[in-house]
Design a protein around this motif. Structure first.
Motif, short mmCIF file in Angstrom:
data_model
loop_
_atom_site.label_atom_id
_atom_site.label_comp_id
_atom_site.label_asym_id
_atom_site.label_seq_id
_atom_site.Cartn_x
_atom_site.Cartn_y
_atom_site.Cartn_z
N ILE A 477 0.83 -1.26 -0.15
CA ILE A 477 -0.04 0.05 0.11
C ILE A 477 0.91 1.16 0.08
O ILE A 477 1.85 1.29 0.76
CB ILE A 477 -0.88 -0.07 1.27
CG1 ILE A 477 -1.88 -1.31 1.19
CG2 ILE A 477 -1.72 1.34 1.25
CD1 ILE A 477 -2.31 -1.34 2.52
N PRO A 478 0.62 2.39 -1.06
CA PRO A 478 1.27 3.52 -1.05
C PRO A 478 1.19 4.16 0.15
O PRO A 478 0.17 4.44 0.66
CB PRO A 478 1.16 4.30 -2.48
CG PRO A 478 -0.27 3.56 -2.60
CD PRO A 478 -0.60 2.22 -1.87
N GLU A 479 2.02 5.10 0.35
CA GLU A 479 1.60 6.50 1.33
C GLU A 479 0.78 7.30 0.69
O GLU A 479 0.91 7.61 -0.70
CB GLU A 479 3.09 7.36 1.35
CG GLU A 479 4.08 6.68 2.43
CD GLU A 479 3.72 6.69 3.86
OE1 GLU A 479 2.84 7.33 4.20
OE2 GLU A 479 3.73 5.58 4.36
N GLU A 480 -0.33 8.19 1.33
CA GLU A 480 -1.07 8.98 0.72
C GLU A 480 -0.65 9.92 0.04
O GLU A 480 -1.12 10.55 -0.98
CB GLU A 480 -2.11 9.42 1.57
CG GLU A 480 -3.08 8.24 2.67
CD GLU A 480 -3.93 8.82 3.34
OE1 GLU A 480 -3.80 10.04 3.87
OE2 GLU A 480 -5.16 8.26 3.91
N SER A 481 0.61 10.57 0.41
CA SER A 481 1.15 11.64 -0.33
C SER A 481 1.79 11.34 -1.58
O SER A 481 2.09 12.28 -2.23
CB SER A 481 2.55 11.83 0.67
OG SER A 481 3.33 10.96 0.71
N LEU A 482 1.79 10.08 -1.78
CA LEU A 482 2.42 9.57 -3.44
C LEU A 482 1.19 9.69 -4.14
O LEU A 482 1.60 9.36 -5.65
CB LEU A 482 3.03 8.34 -3.22
CG LEU A 482 4.43 8.43 -2.38
CD1 LEU A 482 4.94 6.94 -2.31
CD2 LEU A 482 5.30 9.34 -2.83
N LEU A 483 0.07 9.93 -3.80
CA LEU A 483 -1.22 9.70 -5.05
C LEU A 483 -0.93 10.92 -5.53
O LEU A 483 -0.73 12.11 -5.32
CB LEU A 483 -2.38 9.36 -4.04
CG LEU A 483 -2.19 8.38 -3.00
CD1 LEU A 483 -3.55 8.24 -2.37
CD2 LEU A 483 -2.10 7.08 -4.14
N PRO A 484 -1.56 10.92 -6.98
CA PRO A 484 -2.26 9.91 -7.43
C PRO A 484 -0.93 8.93 -8.29
O PRO A 484 0.13 9.58 -8.52
CB PRO A 484 -2.95 10.27 -8.72
CG PRO A 484 -2.48 11.88 -9.03
CD PRO A 484 -1.94 11.92 -7.68
N LEU A 485 -1.10 7.84 -8.25
CA LEU A 485 -0.04 6.75 -8.78
C LEU A 485 -0.42 5.61 -9.79
O LEU A 485 -1.60 5.55 -9.85
CB LEU A 485 0.90 6.20 -7.91
CG LEU A 485 0.33 5.45 -6.52
CD1 LEU A 485 -0.03 3.93 -7.18
CD2 LEU A 485 1.33 5.26 -5.46
N ASP A 486 0.24 5.32 -10.64
CA ASP A 486 -0.20 4.14 -11.40
C ASP A 486 0.73 2.98 -11.32
O ASP A 486 2.11 3.02 -11.23
CB ASP A 486 0.07 4.68 -12.97
CG ASP A 486 -0.47 3.55 -13.84
OD1 ASP A 486 -0.74 2.35 -13.41
OD2 ASP A 486 -0.66 3.88 -15.03
N PRO A 487 0.38 1.97 -10.58
CA PRO A 487 1.14 0.85 -10.06
C PRO A 487 1.75 0.24 -11.21
O PRO A 487 2.85 -0.68 -11.15
CB PRO A 487 0.15 -0.19 -9.35
CG PRO A 487 -1.21 0.33 -9.76
CD PRO A 487 -1.05 1.79 -10.12
#
Length: 859
Positions: A477-487
């Motif tokens: 699960i990513p950190e919220e601060s990294l959103l948005p992202l594309d896995p």
RNA sequence: GGGCGAUUAGCUCAGUUGGUUAGAGCGCCGCCCUUACAAGGCGGAUGUCGGGGGUUCGAGUCCCUCAUCGCCCA
């Protein structure tokens, strides 16, 4: 602000016209920032609208104009009531409609296995039959390119129509912020245990190769046939049990036979087994209340999975899982391990790789050959589940998907969501039932993952074990601060991209979210949730969600779910549900019927105000016929407003309250106060159509009767004081009427406003019924109707005598009750002037009756 | 099968809690160049309020029932 101008300063044209006023005022509003949201306002000063983002890849039609006008009328009303209106606009460019439009428009299709081609140029002449396969990134770039063009077209229409949108508050459902909000909300759901993944039977569209949610289903009546098939009992192969099925192709997937527990015919068989014909698999005979003794032979073949009832039986009776249909809708090529006998393998091989349609034909032929089929198939018509955008029946396949809880499997949550529906104020009220029907009928959680390309990626990765197999329980699960992202391009924390797809490394979740998973967050996206907390506190929860009734189960419900889970409250206080546009034959307008009318042409022909007039006459929640007749009337009304205003403003009309002394003037103001009060009440109830109707009726009576009655007096025929009373009343009434019309006819009212007052009418305060009422000094408004009645009778006499309305009446006698006479006395000078009446007298009577003696016509 | 809504003039629709003679606009017919408006104005005709039953002094409005249409959900 310098207040109303005197006649000398009026900027009134010689010949008022609707020509050019739309461009002029649209530009003015833009320059002035008339609709810009003032974000220094506190929550109680704000009226916030959760605007529906139109699907930009769809075609523009009058239905858009219809419902968006309703919202705009409310927005303009609230603004004039002193609220700061938060009126953003979103574009729904996310999801399947865009994918399909891009495929057709450019002649391409997405193949995620391909590499990105920089500066890719789509085929010059798109060929739908030979679509060029391109990478996911190229595909998404084309989606973004095309939706941008679509959005420009929509914005032009909205501006032309005069929607009072704050154009600095726009969003796209596929935009950066929408992606971030969607992913963030999803991670919050995940953290709280409301989002979960499950390997489960899922409704599956074989054309689009994606899972489909309950909300996207529709039943369609399709021809089918019952095939009566004999199953030998295992104990005695000469004894047969007969089932009837519409899906014989699933015989190899059979896991049980099920009959009703009370069905005496089959009770002896419960607990025994039978053998499937052709495939030789022993399956149990079981009892379950959902088996319908009336249907077919009363005993059903349970497969993996023929329909949703099969899924229930499979779950509740803990049956085997024997899938034979793959994600492409074809029979799985490999012979399943439960098919063991040589003859059975041969039968399976005959259908392996076939579509379900072909497999059905072949299975039926084999059954017939083996004399397992009893009689001929019996043709029926039955409801079959389809994806609402698909054209092949849905299959049910077992896949790993992500879900969000929505009460479909949790009675407590369901009850809480039903309670939210009751807390919400519905306009019209009866629409609430649709919400309740839907929530109470849910039979599973909300499936949010989709196996598509153009959408918000699910922001997760999974560990790969040492053999390179995904460990789905190890979610990264990513950190919220990294959103948005594309896995699919970003790597999870602690990994680098060279570990992607490697044993011991990770894989990105390949799926995107359901479009409703984003649309359910429109209040959060537009309102700055977790991005601009200051804004969010000023606009959330929203005041109103305007939307159409057919998406109560999807958009409205899913928005309530998200807000309930995230903030434990409703996302909006009011739901304003609009109806549909029907063509004159009362069919729903749709592109396929070829009965869609383009809105721009209508705006050109009748004017924006006229089209808005038609739209605003459609009551909330009511389907309305498309009717150019109403637009013509709207145009006539707009022109009438110009002319009547020019006439009134031609006098030295000021707001001289103390000048109002004449009985007729006070009676008119008493009537006007009632009109303002009723129109206001109607608006407060979201019934803009009624507000318009009330205003319009008053306006026509005002011009036809009152204005005609006071003309002579206003010109000074009865002295200065009397003229001043009439002129002040005309000015006050005109101002109020313009304001009452302003939400509906923003252009023409602004035009007139500009002749005599500064600023925008749309930022001026709504008329005050109390103030107007106080000017009437307690006068009885009945006088207005009574004198109009009398005037009408004089006109009738002239009309029947075929003379001009200016023809002189030698004498007239008004019969009326004593109280009516008392009232009418006060307006007799006006009456005589308007009717060109020389001598006037009264007599007593039960109702107003005017006898008229016309003067001899002078030659 | 369950639910919601609709059914009022030739057409499109109003009709608020039951209360004088059921309204509007369009269309139709007739008249009027009238100094705000002829792309206008004035006037007129037109109804078994879907059918049947009930409650009430009184029903387009409330209740029951049937019919037709539309939608939502099974």
């Amino acid at each position: 602000m310098t207040g109303p101008r005197t006649p000398a300063n009026l900027t009134m044209p010689e010949k008022p016209s609707l020509d050019g006023i739309e461009d002029r005022w649209a530009r003015f509003w833009d320059e002035q920032g008339s609709y810009t949201f003032d974000r220094s306002s506190t929550r109680d000063q704000v009226f916030s609208i959760d605007t529906p983002p139109p699907t930009v890849s769809g075609s523009l039609h009058v239905g858009h104009v219809f419902s968006y006008t309703h919202t705009d009328c409310m927005a303009r009303y609230k603004r004039m009531r002193g609220f700061e209106v938060f009126y953003p606009m979103g574009w729904d460019d996310n999801g399947l409609p865009t994918e399909r439009r891009v495929q057709n428009f450019y002649g391409v299709r997405c193949d995620p296995s391909l590499a990105y081609i920089p500066d890719f140029q789509p085929p010059a002449e798109p060929d739908a039959k030979r679509q060029v396969p391109i990478s996911r990134r190229n595909f998404i770039e084309l989606c973004e390119q095309l939706t941008l063009e679509d959005e420009v077209v929509f914005e032009q229409l909205w501006r032309r129509l005069g929607l009072s949108i704050d154009w600095s508050q726009t969003y796209q459902t596929i935009g950066h912020n929408s992606q971030r909000v969607s992913q963030l909300a999803f991670l919050r759901n995940l953290k709280r245990g409301e989002a979960y993944q499950a390997e489960a039977p899922t409704l599956w569209d074989v054309t689009f190769r994606t899972a489909v949610a309950q909300a996207e289903l529709e039943d369609r009546e399709r021809p089918g046939a019952y095939h009566r098939i004999g199953f030998p009992t295992t104990a005695d192969t000469d004894t047969k049990v007969f089932i009837e099925t519409t899906r014989p192709e699933l015989l190899a997937a059979c896991v049980a036979l099920v009959a009703h527990p009370d069905d005496a015919r089959y009770q002896p068989l419960f607990g025994t087994t039978v053998t499937t014909p052709l495939f030789g698999v022993d399956v149990p005979v079981m009892a379950h209340a959902l088996a319908d003794p009336e249907k077919g032979s009363g005993i059903a073949m349970v497969c993996t999975f023929g329909d949703l009832t099969d899924v229930i039986w499979w779950r509740e009776l803990q049956l085997q899982t024997r899938p034979i249909i793959g994600w492409d809708g074809r029979i799985i090529a490999d012979i399943p391990d439960w098919v063991t006998e040589d003859s059975a393998k041969a039968h399976y091989t005959a259908i392996a790789g076939a579509t379900s349609h072909t497999a059905k034909e072949r299975v039926v032929a084999m059954l017939r050959e083996g004399e397992h089929l009893i009689g001929e198939p019996r043709e029926i018509t039955h409801p079959v589940k389809f994806f609402e955008k698909g054209d092949k029946p849905l299959e049910i396949v077992t896949t790993r998907q992500w879900y969000i809880t929505n009460g479909g499997r949790d009675a407590e949550l369901r009850d809480a969501l039903v309670a939210r529906g009751s807390e919400l104020q519905w306009h019209p009220a009866h629409m609430k039932v649709r919400y309740e029907n839907w929530v109470e009928g849910l039979n599973g959680d909300w499936l949010i993952s989709r196996q598509r390309f153009f959408g918000v990626p699910i922001p997760l990765w999974y560990r790969l074990d040492d053999e390179g197999n995904p460990i789905y329980s190890e979610v990264l699960i990513p950190e919220e601060s990294l959103l948005p992202l594309d896995p699919s391009t970003d790597a999870p924390a602690g990994f680098t991209n060279d570990q992607r797809d490697q044993p011991g490394g990770f894989i990105g979740d390949p799926d995107v979210m359901d479009t409703w998973a984003t649309s359910s967050l429109t209040p959060q996206i537009a309102g700055g949730w977790e991005r601009d907390p200051d804004l969010w506190d000023r606009v959330a929860p929203m005041d109103v969600r305007p939307q159409a009734h057919e998406i109560i189960r999807t958009w409205l419900f899913s928005t309530v779910v998200r807000s309930h889970l995230e903030d434990d409250r409703l996302p909006f206080k009011h739901a304003a549900i609009s109806g549909w546009i029907l063509d004159p034959d009362r069919k729903k307008m749709s592109k396929s019927k070829g009965n869609v009318v383009t809105p721009m042409g209508l705006l050109d022909e009748y004017s924006a105000d006229a089209v808005r007039y038609w739209a605003a006459s459609g009551r909330p929640g009511t389907d309305t016929a498309f009717d150019v007749g109403q637009m013509k009337i709207g145009r006539r009304l707009a022109i009438k407003i110009l002319n009547a205003s020019k006439f009134v403003l031609g006098f030295d009309a000021g707001f001289n309250d103390s000048a109002i002394t004449a009985d007729l003037d006070r009676a008119l103001l008493a009537q006007l106060a009632g009109v303002v009060q009723q129109a206001t009440a109607a608006f407060e109830d979201f019934n803009y159509a009624r507000a318009l109707e009330i205003t319009e009726a008053f306006f026509w009576n005002f011009t036809d009767d009152y204005v005609e009655l006071v003309k002579e007096r206003a010109y000074g025929g009865q002295g200065e004081a009397q003229a001043a009373s009439a002129k002040a009343t005309l000015a006050i009434t005109l101002e109020a009427v313009l304001k009452l019309f302003a939400p509906f006819l923003p252009f023409v009212t602004e035009e007139v406003w500009s002749w005599w007052q500064d600023g925008s009418i749309h930022r001026s305060p709504w008329p005050d019924a109390h103030r107007i009422s106080s000017l009437s000094q307690g006068a009885d408004p009945a006088l207005i109707g009574e004198i109009a009645n009398a005037l009408s009778q004089v006109r009738k006499a002239k009309s029947e005598a075929k003379v001009s309305m200016r023809a002189v009446v030698e004498s007239a006698t008004i019969a009326a009750t004593d109280s009516q006479v008392a009232r009418l006395q006060g307006a007799m000078a006006d009456f005589k002037a308007a009717g060109s009446i020389a001598e006037l007298s009264f007599s007593s009577g039960e109702r107003i009756e005017v006898s008229v003696v016309l003067a001899p016509i002078s030659v």
